[in-house]
Scaffold this active site. Structure first.
Site, mmCIF file in Angstrom:
data_model
loop_
_atom_site.group_PDB
_atom_site.id
_atom_site.type_symbol
_atom_site.label_atom_id
_atom_site.label_comp_id
_atom_site.label_asym_id
_atom_site.label_seq_id
_atom_site.Cartn_x
_atom_site.Cartn_y
_atom_site.Cartn_z
ATOM 1 C CG ASP A 113 38.989 38.194 42.962
ATOM 2 O OD1 ASP A 113 37.950 38.312 44.725
ATOM 3 O OD2 ASP A 113 39.065 36.929 43.476
ATOM 4 C CB ILE A 114 34.302 41.791 42.103
ATOM 5 C CG1 ILE A 114 34.344 41.805 41.189
ATOM 6 C CG2 ILE A 114 32.696 41.689 42.575
ATOM 7 C CD1 ILE A 114 33.231 41.585 39.625
#
Length: 419
Positions: free
Chosen positions: A296-297
């Site tokens: 994820d980011i």
């Protein structure tokens, strides 16, 4: 010697000097007037008294009262009937007025034949092949009365992609629909991805029981012998797999919410200086390069980008058992019972998670080893036991480790490395 002067003026030329007048040909029709329209006499007109048919208003003479030297094949010598005036008739300028003696008058349809003919019902479909469904538009139905069907039209032919059309063969197949497709069987055996299998089949690089298969969608028995051509192996060897140390703030796949995808970091300036593969970067390596496992980011660490379908299936397939190792920095208190639940006993979205290996790496960091990868799985697992994740880093996938690869840089997967 006497000089004689000859005059070039024709004898029939008027003495006035005007141009000669072209005389009308009496055999041709005057085109300034409409041709006479044929008149068909009925039997009822014959029975009418001659005195009644001869009567006409004084100011409107009958058609026969006007002299007419020409006759047509449809002209009758019987009692005349009232006809439409010339102004109401349709002009036909192609008619030259010549007589056609071989033409015959069309007989009038009698009332008996009209009554004998059955009436056509408006709700009955009289076509040779009725439409399968009246809700379906006509243009989506198979053609009737020859046409495309006569010329070899096949309504079941695929309409997707040039490769599928080129590989399609309309020959009827007796293979059961319960058998697996060849491309799926090749992917299950780990030979390639399904996308690669379709490409190899179209190119004629696949043999099944000694026979070359070139038709997409071919179904085969699960125990058939599949032989791959050397051309396919060379094509597969050209596929690259890249290991990237993804920084925080980049998404793994497509760009979203104004965040750039991690693939933008794959360019020659970001290649790790200690990469020992000695492979020259080409822009063609970016074609079809996709992440095999996401971060994820807010996460960092090892991200695998590959063109090889076998690698992607091995890492993220439904039956994948490859381990992924993470270092997770957390905040909060974790009881002994909470650590036990992290190893086994939690469920996400109503599905029980596979057993994991969770242990303390140091006083504020946990070590996770998972064999599955659900969306934000580690963060959600920690929330269930009262912990908050403040940092997450993936350091290993299978037997391939992140090692000394700097953040934001990448290297090629070495030939001796296996996940």
């Amino acid at each position: 010697m006497t000089t004689i002067k000859l005059s070039k003026t024709p004898i029939n030329t008027p003495s006035t000097g005007k141009a000669p007048v072209r005389r009308a040909d009496p055999t041709k029709r005057d085109r300034t007037k409409a041709p006479p329209k044929p008149v068909i006499r009925s039997d009822s007109a014959e029975e009418m008294p001659r005195s009644n048919t001869a009567k006409a208003p004084g100011n409107k003479p009958t058609r026969d009262s006007k002299p007419n030297n020409r006759t047509t094949p449809y002209t009758s010598n019987k009692a005349p009937s009232t006809a439409k005036p010339d102004s109401a008739r349709q002009r036909n300028h192609r008619h030259d007025g010549s007589l056609r003696e071989d033409s015959q008058a069309r007989p009038a349809r009698s009332q008996e034949s009209t009554e004998a003919r059955p009436a056509k019902s408006p709700n009955v479909d009289t076509r040779t092949t009725p439409r399968a469904s009246r809700e379906e538009p006509q243009y989506r139905q198979a053609p009737r009365r020859g046409g495309k069907a006569r010329d070899g039209y096949d309504a079941n032919a695929p309409t997707y992609g040039a490769a599928a059309k080129a590989a399609y063969k309309p020959a009827a197949s007796t293979v059961s629909d319960d058998l697996p497709r060849l491309s799926k069987l090749m992917a299950e055996r780990g030979l390639c991805s399904r996308r690669e299998a379709d490409e190899w089949i179209v190119n004629g690089w696949v043999k099944v029981n000694g026979e070359i298969i070139e038709t997409l969608g071919t179904r085969v028995a699960p125990d058939v012998e599949i032989v791959i051509s050397g051309y396919a192996k060379e094509h597969q060897a050209e596929n690259v797999t890249i290991l990237l140390h993804k920084p925080v703030g980049y998404v793994s796949g497509q760009a979203e919410d104004d965040y750039e995808p991690a693939i933008v970091l794959v360019h020659p300036e970001n290649q790790w200086e200690e990469d020992t593969t000695q492979k020259t970067f080409q822009r063609g390596f970016l074609k079809g390069l996709a992440p095999a496992g996401r971060l994820d980011i807010d996460s960092t660490g090892l991200l695998v980008l590959t063109q090889d379908g076998r690698v992607a299936r091995h890492l993220i397939g439904e039956d994948s058992t490859v381990e992924k190792e993470y270092l997770v920095r957390v905040e909060g208190e974790l009881s002994h019972d909470g650590l036990t639940k992290l190893n086994y006993g939690l469920s996400l979205d109503g599905v029980k998670l596979k057993p994991a290996k969770v242990s303390w790496q140091n006083e504020d960091q946990l070590r996770f080893v998972l064999r599955e990868g659900k969306k934000r799985q580690i963060r959600r697992m920690c929330e269930m036991v009262g912990l908050k994740v403040v940092g997450l880093k993936r350091i290993r996938i299978g037997s391939v480790t992140l090692g000394k690869l700097p953040v934001g840089e990448w290297r090629y997967l070495r030939p001796d490395e296996r996940f």
